[in-house]
Design a protein around this motif. Structure first.
Motif, PDB file in Angstrom:
ATOM      1  N   PRO A  58       5.358   7.397  -4.403  1.00 18.31           N
ATOM      2  CA  PRO A  58       5.716   7.524  -3.169  1.00 18.31           C
ATOM      3  C   PRO A  58       5.691   8.928  -2.492  1.00 18.31           C
ATOM      4  O   PRO A  58       5.415   9.195  -1.485  1.00 18.31           O
ATOM      5  CB  PRO A  58       7.388   6.798  -2.930  1.00 18.31           C
ATOM      6  N   LEU A  59       6.037   9.677  -3.268  1.00 17.88           N
ATOM      7  CA  LEU A  59       6.080  11.258  -2.742  1.00 17.88           C
ATOM      8  C   LEU A  59       4.840  11.960  -2.753  1.00 17.88           C
ATOM      9  O   LEU A  59       4.651  13.092  -1.942  1.00 17.88           O
ATOM     10  CB  LEU A  59       6.995  12.344  -3.803  1.00 17.88           C
ATOM     11  N   ALA A  60       3.573  11.239  -3.085  1.00 18.22           N
ATOM     12  CA  ALA A  60       2.382  11.801  -2.672  1.00 18.22           C
ATOM     13  C   ALA A  60       1.708  11.152  -1.872  1.00 18.22           C
ATOM     14  O   ALA A  60       0.529  11.636  -1.464  1.00 18.22           O
ATOM     15  CB  ALA A  60       1.643  11.590  -4.318  1.00 18.22           C
ATOM     16  N   LEU A  61       2.522  10.287  -1.113  1.00 22.82           N
ATOM     17  CA  LEU A  61       1.968   9.557  -0.132  1.00 22.82           C
ATOM     18  C   LEU A  61       1.943  10.294   1.277  1.00 22.82           C
ATOM     19  O   LEU A  61       3.120  10.875   1.658  1.00 22.82           O
ATOM     20  CB  LEU A  61       2.530   8.215   0.258  1.00 22.82           C
ATOM     21  N   ALA A  62       0.928  10.430   1.961  1.00 22.65           N
ATOM     22  CA  ALA A  62       0.992  11.040   3.448  1.00 22.65           C
ATOM     23  C   ALA A  62       1.228   9.969   4.086  1.00 22.65           C
ATOM     24  O   ALA A  62       1.229   8.805   3.943  1.00 22.65           O
ATOM     25  CB  ALA A  62      -0.523  11.692   3.841  1.00 22.65           C
ATOM     26  N   PRO A  63       2.028  10.040   5.497  1.00 16.97           N
ATOM     27  CA  PRO A  63       2.496   8.923   6.386  1.00 16.97           C
ATOM     28  C   PRO A  63       1.454   8.023   6.694  1.00 16.97           C
ATOM     29  O   PRO A  63       1.735   6.835   6.539  1.00 16.97           O
ATOM     30  CB  PRO A  63       2.943   9.941   7.716  1.00 16.97           C
ATOM     31  N   LEU A  64       0.001   8.401   6.815  1.00 21.65           N
ATOM     32  CA  LEU A  64      -0.820   7.232   7.329  1.00 21.65           C
ATOM     33  C   LEU A  64      -0.918   6.510   6.165  1.00 21.65           C
ATOM     34  O   LEU A  64      -1.412   5.352   6.210  1.00 21.65           O
ATOM     35  CB  LEU A  64      -1.955   8.033   7.985  1.00 21.65           C
ATOM     36  N   GLU A  65      -1.201   6.983   4.885  1.00 17.61           N
ATOM     37  CA  GLU A  65      -1.373   6.360   3.532  1.00 17.61           C
ATOM     38  C   GLU A  65      -0.243   5.333   3.063  1.00 17.61           C
ATOM     39  O   GLU A  65      -0.473   4.136   2.958  1.00 17.61           O
ATOM     40  CB  GLU A  65      -1.482   7.340   2.382  1.00 17.61           C
ATOM     41  N   PHE A  66       0.935   5.755   3.816  1.00 19.73           N
ATOM     42  CA  PHE A  66       2.147   4.876   3.551  1.00 19.73           C
ATOM     43  C   PHE A  66       2.029   3.678   4.476  1.00 19.73           C
ATOM     44  O   PHE A  66       2.182   2.729   4.270  1.00 19.73           O
ATOM     45  CB  PHE A  66       3.561   5.452   3.842  1.00 19.73           C
ATOM     46  N   LEU A  67       1.694   3.836   5.762  1.00 21.46           N
ATOM     47  CA  LEU A  67       1.544   2.890   6.876  1.00 21.46           C
ATOM     48  C   LEU A  67       0.225   1.897   6.531  1.00 21.46           C
ATOM     49  O   LEU A  67       0.366   0.895   6.583  1.00 21.46           O
ATOM     50  CB  LEU A  67       1.092   3.629   8.188  1.00 21.46           C
ATOM     51  N   ASP A  68      -0.749   2.410   5.902  1.00 23.12           N
ATOM     52  CA  ASP A  68      -2.039   1.563   5.489  1.00 23.12           C
ATOM     53  C   ASP A  68      -1.452   0.726   4.371  1.00 23.12           C
ATOM     54  O   ASP A  68      -1.812  -0.645   4.191  1.00 23.12           O
ATOM     55  CB  ASP A  68      -3.089   2.334   4.774  1.00 23.12           C
ATOM     56  N   LEU A  69      -0.765   1.320   3.399  1.00 23.57           N
ATOM     57  CA  LEU A  69      -0.135   0.752   2.061  1.00 23.57           C
ATOM     58  C   LEU A  69       0.949  -0.411   2.566  1.00 23.57           C
ATOM     59  O   LEU A  69       0.797  -1.773   2.152  1.00 23.57           O
ATOM     60  CB  LEU A  69       0.780   1.790   1.184  1.00 23.57           C
ATOM     61  N   LEU A  70       1.781  -0.287   3.692  1.00 20.59           N
ATOM     62  CA  LEU A  70       2.489  -1.336   4.431  1.00 20.59           C
ATOM     63  C   LEU A  70       1.759  -2.485   4.694  1.00 20.59           C
ATOM     64  O   LEU A  70       1.977  -3.635   4.437  1.00 20.59           O
ATOM     65  CB  LEU A  70       3.308  -0.765   5.190  1.00 20.59           C
ATOM     66  N   GLU A  71       0.875  -2.188   5.455  1.00 17.86           N
ATOM     67  CA  GLU A  71      -0.113  -3.090   6.245  1.00 17.86           C
ATOM     68  C   GLU A  71      -0.935  -3.960   4.885  1.00 17.86           C
ATOM     69  O   GLU A  71      -0.943  -5.357   5.412  1.00 17.86           O
ATOM     70  CB  GLU A  71      -1.142  -2.313   7.064  1.00 17.86           C
ATOM     71  N   ARG A  72      -1.095  -3.456   4.012  1.00 11.56           N
ATOM     72  CA  ARG A  72      -1.890  -4.259   2.925  1.00 11.56           C
ATOM     73  C   ARG A  72      -0.863  -5.252   2.352  1.00 11.56           C
ATOM     74  O   ARG A  72      -1.422  -6.129   1.629  1.00 11.56           O
ATOM     75  CB  ARG A  72      -2.416  -3.208   1.893  1.00 11.56           C
ATOM     76  N   HIS A  73       0.404  -5.020   2.351  1.00  8.97           N
ATOM     77  CA  HIS A  73       1.400  -5.902   1.851  1.00  8.97           C
ATOM     78  C   HIS A  73       2.378  -6.468   2.940  1.00  8.97           C
ATOM     79  O   HIS A  73       3.230  -7.016   2.813  1.00  8.97           O
ATOM     80  CB  HIS A  73       2.195  -5.056   0.789  1.00  8.97           C
ATOM     81  N   ARG A  74       1.639  -6.604   4.182  1.00  9.13           N
ATOM     82  CA  ARG A  74       2.208  -7.128   5.116  1.00  9.13           C
ATOM     83  C   ARG A  74       3.163  -8.435   5.150  1.00  9.13           C
ATOM     84  O   ARG A  74       4.067  -8.814   5.950  1.00  9.13           O
ATOM     85  CB  ARG A  74       1.683  -7.357   6.508  1.00  9.13           C
ATOM     86  N   ASN A  75       2.590  -9.287   4.198  1.00  4.35           N
ATOM     87  CA  ASN A  75       3.387 -10.610   3.821  1.00  4.35           C
ATOM     88  C   ASN A  75       4.510 -10.738   2.996  1.00  4.35           C
ATOM     89  O   ASN A  75       5.138 -11.542   2.839  1.00  4.35           O
ATOM     90  CB  ASN A  75       2.283 -11.608   3.553  1.00  4.35           C
ATOM     91  N   LYS A  76       4.672  -9.453   2.550  1.00  7.01           N
ATOM     92  CA  LYS A  76       5.710  -9.472   1.588  1.00  7.01           C
ATOM     93  C   LYS A  76       6.924  -9.076   2.309  1.00  7.01           C
ATOM     94  O   LYS A  76       7.047  -8.550   3.346  1.00  7.01           O
ATOM     95  CB  LYS A  76       5.621  -8.324   0.653  1.00  7.01           C
ATOM     96  N   SER A  77       8.249  -9.244   1.765  1.00  6.28           N
ATOM     97  CA  SER A  77       9.536  -8.844   2.063  1.00  6.28           C
ATOM     98  C   SER A  77       9.472  -7.337   1.759  1.00  6.28           C
ATOM     99  O   SER A  77       8.835  -7.127   1.130  1.00  6.28           O
ATOM    100  CB  SER A  77      10.727  -9.541   1.460  1.00  6.28           C
TER     101      SER A  77
END
Ligand SMILES: [Zn+2]
Length: 262
Positions: free
Chosen positions: A137-156
């Motif tokens: 998490p500490l190595a992620l840039a903001p856009l990378e985190f947003l992409d990651l969230l999108e890839r897991h969009r169906n999870k809680s």
């Protein structure tokens, strides 16, 4: 369970106490916790050698040994920690492994509930949990985190933080802390989070993990405004009169404030 800030702290402790010291012996009191090796082979591989480098990945501590192709990998389970003491000190009841150094000191790996593991592996990728682990998490840039969230969009969102394959190092306690400070209900589906909530989550995640790591390094307590020191009191630290709820979400006991987290 030791999570990212705790394991980062243990890794620094390991570096400060144990790097460069000649290992005279290895005492293994719980051989059933060893993986990819056994007590005799582990001892034979490490005796006379020195740890040369140590780093953290997720909730694992990885140590390189001078002149050895294998790496030592420690996982702390629910209750693991490290203690560096003079070899003459009385045995710790929960000590499962000890590296005895030439200096007369030893590093003890303590594990109350025996849920930790010690691996001896050629490549960290040999360990399935590490091979499949999500980004730091500490190595992620903001856009990378947003992409990651999108890839897991169906999870809680809580399920996302708990799953080490989605994102590394965050568990039940820091997952709850991040969601509390971001004002997001742990059951919320990622798909339903607004762009503003996702950005806030990124900022809070960075800040909580960094601050927790720094506070631990400085030996200071967590701020009173955090959920963490109040987890078992049942009272919300943000607002008088708010009660905290404890509820199983994604398989773990989440603690949250139903008033502050929507
Ligand atoms: Zn509240």
């Amino acid at each position: 369970m030791p999570e990212l800030p705790d394991v980062e702290h243990l890794t620094r402790y390991f570096r400060e106490t144990s790097l460069g010291q000649k290992i005279m012996d290895v005492a293994c009191q719980a051989p059933e916790l060893l993986r990819f090796t056994d007590a005799a082979a582990f001892r034979a591989r490490l005796r006379g050698r020195r740890f040369s480098r140590a780093w953290r990945r997720g909730k694992f501590l990885i140590a390189q040994v001078e002149g050895l192709s294998e790496k030592v990998v420690l996982h702390f389970g629910m209750t693991g920690s490290l203690r560096y003491v003079p070899s003459g000190e009385p045995e710790d009841r929960f000590c499962r492994l000890a590296f005895r150094f030439e200096s007369g000191f030893e590093l003890r790996w303590l594990c109350v509930r025996k849920l930790g593991k010690v691996y001896l592996v050629q490549e960290v990728q040999d360990i399935p949990l590490l091979r499949e682990m999500g980004p730091e998490p500490l190595a992620l840039a903001p856009l990378e985190f947003l992409d990651l969230l999108e890839r897991h969009r169906n999870k809680s969102i809580k399920g996302f933080f708990l799953d080490q394959r989605s994102i590394a190092g965050i568990g039940n306690v820091y997952g709850d802390e991040i969601l509390f400070q971001a004002g997001i209900h742990p059951r919320r589906r990622i798909a339903d989070l607004s762009p503003a909530a996702r950005e806030r989550l990124y900022q809070v995640m960075q800040q909580v993990l960094q601050e927790a790591t720094e506070l631990m390094a400085a030996g200071q307590p967590f701020p009173d405004s955090w959920l963490l020191p109040h987890r078992y009191e049942g009272l919300c630290p943000a607002q008088e009169g708010h009660g905290l709820i404890r509820e199983i979400i994604a398989g773990r006991a989440a603690i949250y404030c139903p008033e502050c987290q929507k």
